[in-house]
Design a protein around this motif. Structure first.
Motif, PDB file in Angstrom:
ATOM      1  N   VAL A  16     -10.667 -59.483  52.606  1.00  0.00           N
ATOM      2  CA  VAL A  16     -10.780 -58.636  53.793  1.00  0.00           C
ATOM      3  C   VAL A  16     -10.679 -59.473  55.060  1.00  0.00           C
ATOM      4  CG1 VAL A  16     -12.327 -57.111  55.086  1.00  0.00           C
ATOM      5  CG2 VAL A  16     -12.100 -56.846  52.609  1.00  0.00           C
ATOM      6  N   GLU A  17     -11.302 -60.653  55.050  1.00  0.00           N
ATOM      7  CA  GLU A  17     -11.270 -61.526  56.218  1.00  0.00           C
ATOM      8  C   GLU A  17      -9.850 -62.013  56.505  1.00  0.00           C
ATOM      9  OE1 GLU A  17     -13.470 -65.615  57.774  1.00  0.00           O
ATOM     10  OE2 GLU A  17     -14.364 -64.435  56.155  1.00  0.00           O
ATOM     11  N   LEU A  18      -9.092 -62.360  55.449  1.00  0.00           N
ATOM     12  CA  LEU A  18      -7.698 -62.764  55.621  1.00  0.00           C
ATOM     13  C   LEU A  18      -6.866 -61.607  56.183  1.00  0.00           C
ATOM     14  CD1 LEU A  18      -7.014 -64.754  52.319  1.00  0.00           C
ATOM     15  CD2 LEU A  18      -6.910 -65.686  54.647  1.00  0.00           C
ATOM     16  N   GLY A  29      12.437 -53.245  70.721  1.00  0.00           N
ATOM     17  CA  GLY A  29      11.117 -53.480  71.294  1.00  0.00           C
ATOM     18  C   GLY A  29      10.040 -53.868  70.299  1.00  0.00           C
ATOM     19  N   THR A  30      10.373 -53.924  69.006  1.00  0.00           N
ATOM     20  CA  THR A  30       9.355 -54.225  67.985  1.00  0.00           C
ATOM     21  C   THR A  30       9.921 -55.148  66.923  1.00  0.00           C
ATOM     22  OG1 THR A  30       8.350 -52.046  68.292  1.00  0.00           O
ATOM     23  CG2 THR A  30       7.758 -53.245  66.301  1.00  0.00           C
ATOM     24  N   LEU A  31       9.214 -56.227  66.642  1.00  0.00           N
ATOM     25  CA  LEU A  31       9.544 -57.099  65.524  1.00  0.00           C
ATOM     26  C   LEU A  31       8.629 -56.722  64.371  1.00  0.00           C
ATOM     27  CD1 LEU A  31      11.256 -59.471  64.513  1.00  0.00           C
ATOM     28  CD2 LEU A  31       9.475 -61.018  65.376  1.00  0.00           C
ATOM     29  N   ALA A  32       9.131 -55.862  63.466  1.00  0.00           N
ATOM     30  CA  ALA A  32       8.304 -55.321  62.385  1.00  0.00           C
ATOM     31  C   ALA A  32       7.995 -56.367  61.328  1.00  0.00           C
ATOM     32  CB  ALA A  32       8.995 -54.121  61.747  1.00  0.00           C
ATOM     33  N   LEU A  33       8.942 -57.265  61.066  1.00  0.00           N
ATOM     34  CA  LEU A  33       8.744 -58.364  60.106  1.00  0.00           C
ATOM     35  C   LEU A  33       9.269 -59.645  60.735  1.00  0.00           C
ATOM     36  CD1 LEU A  33       9.872 -56.768  56.707  1.00  0.00           C
ATOM     37  CD2 LEU A  33       7.534 -57.336  57.389  1.00  0.00           C
ATOM     38  N   ASP A  34       8.524 -60.730  60.546  1.00  0.00           N
ATOM     39  CA  ASP A  34       8.887 -62.004  61.169  1.00  0.00           C
ATOM     40  C   ASP A  34       8.846 -63.117  60.126  1.00  0.00           C
ATOM     41  OD1 ASP A  34       9.386 -64.096  62.873  1.00  0.00           O
ATOM     42  OD2 ASP A  34       7.474 -63.972  63.943  1.00  0.00           O
ATOM     43  N   GLN A  35      10.010 -63.424  59.539  1.00  0.00           N
ATOM     44  CA  GLN A  35      10.160 -64.563  58.621  1.00  0.00           C
ATOM     45  C   GLN A  35       9.190 -64.468  57.426  1.00  0.00           C
ATOM     46  OE1 GLN A  35      12.432 -67.472  59.390  1.00  0.00           O
ATOM     47  NE2 GLN A  35      13.249 -65.782  60.600  1.00  0.00           N
ATOM     48  N   VAL A  36       9.213 -63.339  56.735  1.00  0.00           N
ATOM     49  CA  VAL A  36       8.311 -63.128  55.601  1.00  0.00           C
ATOM     50  C   VAL A  36       8.995 -63.543  54.305  1.00  0.00           C
ATOM     51  CG1 VAL A  36       7.052 -61.416  54.235  1.00  0.00           C
ATOM     52  CG2 VAL A  36       7.035 -61.283  56.738  1.00  0.00           C
ATOM     53  N   SER A  37       8.275 -64.316  53.480  1.00  0.00           N
ATOM     54  CA  SER A  37       8.790 -64.754  52.181  1.00  0.00           C
ATOM     55  C   SER A  37       7.771 -64.448  51.099  1.00  0.00           C
ATOM     56  CB  SER A  37       9.084 -66.258  52.191  1.00  0.00           C
ATOM     57  OG  SER A  37      10.051 -66.596  53.168  1.00  0.00           O
ATOM     58  N   LEU A  38       8.276 -64.041  49.929  1.00  0.00           N
ATOM     59  CA  LEU A  38       7.416 -63.899  48.746  1.00  0.00           C
ATOM     60  C   LEU A  38       8.304 -63.838  47.512  1.00  0.00           C
ATOM     61  CD1 LEU A  38       7.501 -60.751  47.483  1.00  0.00           C
ATOM     62  CD2 LEU A  38       6.170 -60.277  49.504  1.00  0.00           C
ATOM     63  N   VAL A  96       0.698 -64.202  56.017  1.00  0.00           N
ATOM     64  CA  VAL A  96      -0.573 -64.898  56.197  1.00  0.00           C
ATOM     65  C   VAL A  96      -0.835 -65.852  55.038  1.00  0.00           C
ATOM     66  CG1 VAL A  96      -3.081 -64.638  56.387  1.00  0.00           C
ATOM     67  CG2 VAL A  96      -1.567 -63.017  57.553  1.00  0.00           C
ATOM     68  N   SER A  97      -0.790 -65.328  53.805  1.00  0.00           N
ATOM     69  CA  SER A  97      -1.104 -66.169  52.650  1.00  0.00           C
ATOM     70  C   SER A  97      -0.766 -65.430  51.361  1.00  0.00           C
ATOM     71  CB  SER A  97      -2.595 -66.535  52.655  1.00  0.00           C
ATOM     72  OG  SER A  97      -2.924 -67.375  51.568  1.00  0.00           O
ATOM     73  N   THR A  98      -0.558 -66.187  50.291  1.00  0.00           N
ATOM     74  CA  THR A  98      -0.470 -65.630  48.936  1.00  0.00           C
ATOM     75  C   THR A  98      -1.561 -66.279  48.113  1.00  0.00           C
ATOM     76  OG1 THR A  98       1.914 -65.225  49.049  1.00  0.00           O
ATOM     77  CG2 THR A  98       0.926 -65.368  46.856  1.00  0.00           C
ATOM     78  N   ASP A 137      -2.458 -59.515  40.006  1.00  0.00           N
ATOM     79  CA  ASP A 137      -2.370 -60.922  39.600  1.00  0.00           C
ATOM     80  C   ASP A 137      -2.351 -61.843  40.821  1.00  0.00           C
ATOM     81  OD1 ASP A 137      -2.076 -60.634  36.653  1.00  0.00           O
ATOM     82  OD2 ASP A 137      -0.287 -59.511  37.241  1.00  0.00           O
ATOM     83  N   ARG A 138      -1.472 -61.539  41.773  1.00  0.00           N
ATOM     84  CA  ARG A 138      -1.441 -62.286  43.024  1.00  0.00           C
ATOM     85  C   ARG A 138      -1.405 -61.298  44.190  1.00  0.00           C
ATOM     86  NH1 ARG A 138       3.300 -66.190  43.733  1.00  0.00           N
ATOM     87  NH2 ARG A 138       4.456 -64.615  42.547  1.00  0.00           N
ATOM     88  N   ILE A 139      -1.819 -61.777  45.357  1.00  0.00           N
ATOM     89  CA  ILE A 139      -1.846 -60.952  46.562  1.00  0.00           C
ATOM     90  C   ILE A 139      -1.141 -61.694  47.682  1.00  0.00           C
ATOM     91  CG2 ILE A 139      -3.298 -59.574  48.111  1.00  0.00           C
ATOM     92  CD1 ILE A 139      -5.665 -60.294  46.186  1.00  0.00           C
ATOM     93  N   THR A 140      -0.205 -61.024  48.340  1.00  0.00           N
ATOM     94  CA  THR A 140       0.375 -61.553  49.572  1.00  0.00           C
ATOM     95  C   THR A 140      -0.153 -60.726  50.727  1.00  0.00           C
ATOM     96  OG1 THR A 140       2.383 -62.499  48.619  1.00  0.00           O
ATOM     97  CG2 THR A 140       2.501 -61.798  50.914  1.00  0.00           C
TER      98      THR A 140
END
Length: 530
Positions: free
Chosen positions: A261-263, A44-53, A247-249, A236-239
């Motif tokens: 915060v907005e992201l 019933g829950t998709l905890a992660l959906d196609q996440v890459s880093l 969302v973004s790195t 150094d970097r944020i995902t």
């Protein structure tokens, strides 16, 4: 000062020890760790959906997102706790499947999780080397184990007695043991999940110094925090993750806190700390010359008035949490007096002792503990039951032995919605919620009662910026409605920006009381020292 490897064989990152971080990032042919399209499906829950880093050597790669965004699920996959439903993991360019936590450690992946994995009945040193003890025949080399434990703790600057059982440590001290476990060997990937949640500035500074050493040695670090100031100190970097999706790195140096915060929340937040209208009324809570039986608090006097927020700050071992616990009847008092709402509830000289959790709760005092899982919540029960449990005797919830179920559902649903919890999921087991949402449930317990004094012990531990804003606004609301708030926090920004005055404790004794105009992080830090 260098962290020594667990064995003499050269690890994949040892060849970088003499190279500067900037040179290493430019000459390394690929990342230490790469995740491709990782998904995690629960019923019933998709905890992660196609996440890459990816994580580069000499890098602190921050995972950032709201509670329930998928951060903890992702690091549990990397650490071998759970297996992904789909996706690929590459370590040093080689695709692999991580079978277990033990396998991850053998691969050089070490993790400090938000929820502790310590054995309470064992000592600090036994926990540090559990599963990797050196033996002589059938016997553990205890003297050698003790020596190695002392070296690890000294290197981190953690003042912990190696022979003390973990069950007798505070939550902050247990946090130190968890960190020390990860630092006792030199991994290639270090995962740190909210490692400073219960640490003060001094312990945090020491931890960050050790992180810099790890970076210099070519180690890649995955760091989870909800404190944006930490990101700009060491990241150094944020995902950014949101609702299980990537969302973004972004580069730390090129991203403002406002944009971050907005992201993260998907909306603009104008102000983190609210402007609180101060209207101090009569004194409702007075502690005079309080000393606890275990001497963790000695001869301390404080007071709280209606309509004000009073802070309590101090290093680990200062007695700040013990003071709050004693006020609610959780720690044994040796001497002194406590009055609440004009009634003397404890006086050692007059032999008055009316303090216990039920009595203080009925009088309108509420204490929210720092360890939500151990003392604040019942993980096997659902959200509704946890929120209403301590209030079931109130007329709005029951009459005699009959529970007003519809009224309970309506009240809990309204409170859940107020704190940003999904009111349609209040029947879900608490253990299925993220740590931050569990903290919201703990706070929600206070909203179903008429509370005159809130004692909040680390109320924002492990929660995201959006949830912090909601809890800060709640503190503002109850204060402006006339309640008193005693805020115990290791986050100096909270003390400075939320409280109207603050007490600083040092080694169990009251060091000073700071008025509003005196409150600053530097002033508080100065009083932490002898």
């Amino acid at each position: 000062m260098k962290i020594q490897p667990a064995n003499t064989s050269e690890s994949p990152v040892q060849s970088f020890k003499s190279t500067q971080p900037s040179e290493m990032l430019s000459t390394q042919p690929g990342p230490l760790l790469k995740l491709e399209n990782i998904s995690m499906q629960y019923p019933g829950t998709l905890a992660l959906d196609q996440v890459s880093l990816d994580v580069q050597p000499c890098e602190v790669h921050v995972l950032f997102g709201e509670n329930g965004a998928g951060k903890s699920t992702l690091i549990q996959i990397v650490a071998g706790v759970i297996h992904p439903s789909s996706g690929k993991i590459f370590l040093n360019g080689e695709e692999l499947r991580i079978h277990s936590v033990h396998h991850a450690r053998e691969l050089g992946i070490s993790a400090v999780f938000q929820e502790f994995s310590l054995i309470p009945q064992l000592t600090v040193e036994e926990n540090l080397f559990l599963g990797s003890e050196e033996v002589l025949g059938p016997f553990i080399k205890k003297a050698h184990l003790h020596k190695r434990a002392c070296e690890t703790l000294d290197r981190l600057g953690f003042n912990l007695p190696p022979a003390k059982k973990v069950m007798h440590l505070t939550r902050a001290e247990q946090q130190m043991v968890e960190i020390a476990k990860a630092f006792r060997t030199k991994p290639s990937i270090m995962i740190l999940d909210e490692p400073t949640a219960s640490l003060t500035e001094q312990e945090t500074d020491r931890l960050f110094a050790m992180i810099e050493i790890l970076k210099e040695e070519g180690i890649g670090i995955i760091y989870i925090t909800h404190r944006t100031n930490e990101i700009y100190r060491i990241g150094d970097r944020i995902t950014i993750l949101r609702d299980g999706k990537y969302v973004s790195t972004v580069s730390v140096s090129e991203t403002s806190e406002e944009k971050l915060v907005e992201l993260t929340v998907g909306r603009h937040i104008n102000q983190v700390f609210p402007d609180i209208n101060i209207r101090p009324g009569r004194s409702i809570f007075n502690i005079e010359n309080l000393t606890l039986a275990n001497q963790s608090v000695q001869d301390v006097s404080i007071n709280v008035r209606a309509g004000e927020i009073v802070g309590v700050a101090g290093l680990v071992g200062s007695g700040k949490s013990e003071l709050g616990r004693a006020s609610f009847g959780l720690n044994q008092i040796q001497s002194g007096s406590i009055s609440y709402l004009d009634d003397i509830v404890f006086d050692s000289k007059k032999r008055i002792n009316e303090i216990n959790p039920r009595a203080m709760l009925d009088r309108g005092m509420l204490y929210l503990p720092s360890d939500r899982r151990l003392e604040g919540l019942i993980m096997m029960q659902n959200v509704r039951e946890n929120i209403s449990l301590s209030s079931l005797k109130l007329p709005k919830f029951s009459s005699g032995f009959l529970l007003h179920r519809k009224s309970e559902i309506d009240i809990v649903g309204e409170v859940a919605q107020r704190l940003g919890l999904n009111s349609s999921n209040i029947e879900n087991p608490l253990e299925h919620l993220s740590g931050g949402n569990q903290q919201k449930v703990l706070v929600a317990k206070s909203l179903v009662r008429d509370v005159k004094l809130f004692i909040l012990d680390q109320p924002t531990v492990g929660i995201d910026i959006g949830a912090r804003v909601e809890i800060y606004q709640l503190i503002q609301e109850v204060c402006e409605a006339g309640a008193g708030v005693l805020l115990i926090s290791s986050d100096l920004a909270e003390i400075v920006n939320l409280t109207h005055r603050a007490y600083v404790l040092h080694r169990g004794k009251l060091k000073t009381e700071l008025a509003l105009e005196e409150l600053s992080e530097q002033t508080i830090l100065n009083h932490f020292l002898d």
